[in-house]
Design a protein around this motif. Sequence first.
Motif, PDB file in Angstrom:
ATOM      1  N   PRO A  89      22.320   9.323  26.192  1.00 47.24           N
ATOM      2  CA  PRO A  89      22.000   8.308  25.177  1.00 47.24           C
ATOM      3  C   PRO A  89      22.090   8.918  23.778  1.00 47.24           C
ATOM      4  CG  PRO A  89      20.293   8.464  26.888  1.00 47.24           C
ATOM      5  CD  PRO A  89      21.170   9.659  27.044  1.00 47.24           C
ATOM      6  N   MET A  90      22.977   8.412  22.958  1.00 47.67           N
ATOM      7  CA  MET A  90      23.160   8.966  21.619  1.00 47.67           C
ATOM      8  C   MET A  90      21.925   8.778  20.740  1.00 47.67           C
ATOM      9  SD  MET A  90      26.054  10.364  21.793  1.00 47.67           S
ATOM     10  CE  MET A  90      27.345  10.369  23.040  1.00 47.67           C
ATOM     11  N   SER A  91      21.042   7.867  21.149  1.00 47.67           N
ATOM     12  CA  SER A  91      19.848   7.598  20.350  1.00 47.67           C
ATOM     13  C   SER A  91      18.923   8.803  20.265  1.00 47.67           C
ATOM     14  CB  SER A  91      19.081   6.408  20.926  1.00 47.67           C
ATOM     15  OG  SER A  91      18.664   6.682  22.257  1.00 47.67           O
ATOM     16  N   ILE A  92      19.029   9.738  21.201  1.00 46.18           N
ATOM     17  CA  ILE A  92      18.115  10.887  21.157  1.00 46.18           C
ATOM     18  C   ILE A  92      18.366  11.740  19.920  1.00 46.18           C
ATOM     19  CG2 ILE A  92      17.987  10.919  23.686  1.00 46.18           C
ATOM     20  CD1 ILE A  92      19.627  13.475  23.624  1.00 46.18           C
ATOM     21  N   PHE A  93      19.568  11.655  19.346  1.00 53.43           N
ATOM     22  CA  PHE A  93      19.875  12.479  18.187  1.00 53.43           C
ATOM     23  C   PHE A  93      19.349  11.877  16.894  1.00 53.43           C
ATOM     24  CE2 PHE A  93      23.250  13.639  21.256  1.00 53.43           C
ATOM     25  CZ  PHE A  93      22.917  14.974  21.388  1.00 53.43           C
ATOM     26  N   ARG A  94      18.639  10.727  16.988  1.00 50.65           N
ATOM     27  CA  ARG A  94      17.961  10.204  15.804  1.00 50.65           C
ATOM     28  C   ARG A  94      16.763  11.071  15.432  1.00 50.65           C
ATOM     29  NH1 ARG A  94      17.906   4.103  18.128  1.00 50.65           N
ATOM     30  NH2 ARG A  94      20.082   3.550  17.704  1.00 50.65           N
ATOM     31  N   SER A  95      16.261  11.830  16.394  1.00 47.92           N
ATOM     32  CA  SER A  95      15.136  12.718  16.134  1.00 47.92           C
ATOM     33  C   SER A  95      15.636  13.999  15.474  1.00 47.92           C
ATOM     34  CB  SER A  95      14.415  13.049  17.449  1.00 47.92           C
ATOM     35  OG  SER A  95      13.489  14.101  17.262  1.00 47.92           O
ATOM     36  N   ARG A  96      15.165  14.270  14.271  1.00 46.50           N
ATOM     37  CA  ARG A  96      15.586  15.479  13.575  1.00 46.50           C
ATOM     38  C   ARG A  96      15.191  16.752  14.314  1.00 46.50           C
ATOM     39  NH1 ARG A  96      13.785  13.359   7.609  1.00 46.50           N
ATOM     40  NH2 ARG A  96      15.602  12.032   7.183  1.00 46.50           N
ATOM     41  N   PRO A  97      13.984  16.823  14.880  1.00 45.98           N
ATOM     42  CA  PRO A  97      13.667  18.020  15.680  1.00 45.98           C
ATOM     43  C   PRO A  97      14.623  18.226  16.839  1.00 45.98           C
ATOM     44  CG  PRO A  97      11.655  16.834  15.138  1.00 45.98           C
ATOM     45  CD  PRO A  97      12.788  15.975  14.699  1.00 45.98           C
ATOM     46  N   VAL A  98      15.072  17.151  17.476  1.00 47.08           N
ATOM     47  CA  VAL A  98      16.020  17.286  18.579  1.00 47.08           C
ATOM     48  C   VAL A  98      17.344  17.839  18.066  1.00 47.08           C
ATOM     49  CG1 VAL A  98      17.370  16.012  20.289  1.00 47.08           C
ATOM     50  CG2 VAL A  98      14.947  15.508  19.992  1.00 47.08           C
ATOM     51  N   ARG A  99      17.795  17.332  16.928  1.00 52.01           N
ATOM     52  CA  ARG A  99      19.045  17.842  16.364  1.00 52.01           C
ATOM     53  C   ARG A  99      18.919  19.317  16.010  1.00 52.01           C
ATOM     54  NH1 ARG A  99      19.000  12.841  13.278  1.00 52.01           N
ATOM     55  NH2 ARG A  99      18.591  14.010  11.350  1.00 52.01           N
ATOM     56  N   ALA A 100      17.792  19.687  15.406  1.00 51.13           N
ATOM     57  CA  ALA A 100      17.586  21.088  15.045  1.00 51.13           C
ATOM     58  C   ALA A 100      17.506  21.973  16.281  1.00 51.13           C
ATOM     59  CB  ALA A 100      16.302  21.228  14.218  1.00 51.13           C
ATOM     60  N   ALA A 101      16.845  21.468  17.336  1.00 52.23           N
ATOM     61  CA  ALA A 101      16.730  22.244  18.563  1.00 52.23           C
ATOM     62  C   ALA A 101      18.085  22.407  19.250  1.00 52.23           C
ATOM     63  CB  ALA A 101      15.735  21.580  19.513  1.00 52.23           C
ATOM     64  N   THR A 102      18.922  21.373  19.181  1.00 46.65           N
ATOM     65  CA  THR A 102      20.258  21.461  19.769  1.00 46.65           C
ATOM     66  C   THR A 102      21.100  22.497  19.038  1.00 46.65           C
ATOM     67  OG1 THR A 102      20.141  19.121  20.400  1.00 46.65           O
ATOM     68  CG2 THR A 102      22.312  20.144  20.383  1.00 46.65           C
ATOM     69  N   LEU A 103      21.052  22.480  17.716  1.00 48.96           N
ATOM     70  CA  LEU A 103      21.753  23.490  16.933  1.00 48.96           C
ATOM     71  C   LEU A 103      21.224  24.885  17.256  1.00 48.96           C
ATOM     72  CD1 LEU A 103      23.608  24.418  14.593  1.00 48.96           C
ATOM     73  CD2 LEU A 103      21.689  23.969  13.040  1.00 48.96           C
ATOM     74  N   THR A 104      19.898  24.999  17.348  1.00 47.82           N
ATOM     75  CA  THR A 104      19.285  26.289  17.662  1.00 47.82           C
ATOM     76  C   THR A 104      19.762  26.814  19.005  1.00 47.82           C
ATOM     77  OG1 THR A 104      17.306  25.748  16.375  1.00 47.82           O
ATOM     78  CG2 THR A 104      17.095  27.499  18.011  1.00 47.82           C
ATOM     79  N   GLY A 105      19.838  25.929  20.009  1.00 54.55           N
ATOM     80  CA  GLY A 105      20.275  26.359  21.333  1.00 54.55           C
ATOM     81  C   GLY A 105      21.682  26.931  21.312  1.00 54.55           C
ATOM     82  N   ALA A 106      22.605  26.279  20.605  1.00 57.14           N
ATOM     83  CA  ALA A 106      23.986  26.755  20.547  1.00 57.14           C
ATOM     84  C   ALA A 106      24.098  28.071  19.791  1.00 57.14           C
ATOM     85  CB  ALA A 106      24.872  25.696  19.899  1.00 57.14           C
TER      86      ALA A 106
END
Length: 303
Positions: A89-106
Amino acid sequence: MFAVSVLAGVLILAAVRPLLPAGRHRPRPLDIPGAILVTLGIGLVVYGVSEGSDVGWRAAQVLISLVSAVTVLVGFVVWERKRTEPLLPMSIFRSRPVRAATLTGAVFYTGAGGLLFFSPLYAQGILGYSPFESALAVLPVGIVVVISSQIAGRFMSPAAYKPLMAAGLLLIGTGITLWVGTPEDGSYWVHMLPGIVIMSTGQGLGFGAMTAATLEGLPLHQHGVAGAVNVTAQQIGNSVGLAILVAVSTGVSGGATRPADQLSGFHAAYAVAGAIGLLGGLAVALTRFPKGGDAPSASEERR
């Protein structure tokens, strides 16, 4: 070695199973086309980057692979937006912490995986370590990660996610950058260990916050897919990121066998990995996390 890993996995599963709460099963349709598209797309990226370092970036198979990867991944996003029960679900990327955590993981696994890949090549190929000595050289990674993660756990809270992730990535980038100065006759205590300790401290500080931030601002039923997204980001960093670092190293050294030439390639890879870590940490530090709660605001939801 492989048998020991299997045994450890079986023992861990047996130990944690009684500790897990009972789950509730809700049958959902399996998005097989979406799974095929995203797996194929990521695979084409890894193949294209890996081949580019060997046969050249203008080779037909490299260009076809990378262009196909972009096409397939765009198709995946289009497909997922049309699904009522999407794999992602693309809606999960509306959360800024989720986006930051995804970047952090990569970024996390691009840096850490890169150093752990090149360190035995340096220790064994340049310094003449045995395989066993090379393994002992990176043993402090596990020790420091455990200690620093315990320290980070004492400060863990939603307000601490961003500073811990940012600090973790900055330390990872700094530790790897220190390896740019490794010479042909380097000393373990002077040239290797300081970078290992700094990078490992960053791993311990950032991993727990990254894992927790992955779930911020999301309803409970999306926690599973959010965790999977973060793990996928980690694997992309470990595979695509490492392929890029190897391509950089090979491109600079030209595939030469002289230690000096190989070392110049290693240094280029360290510099790129360190820069990725530092830029990733800066990006997370500049991310504006929600105030007074973790859920996205109304304006974020509309976007």
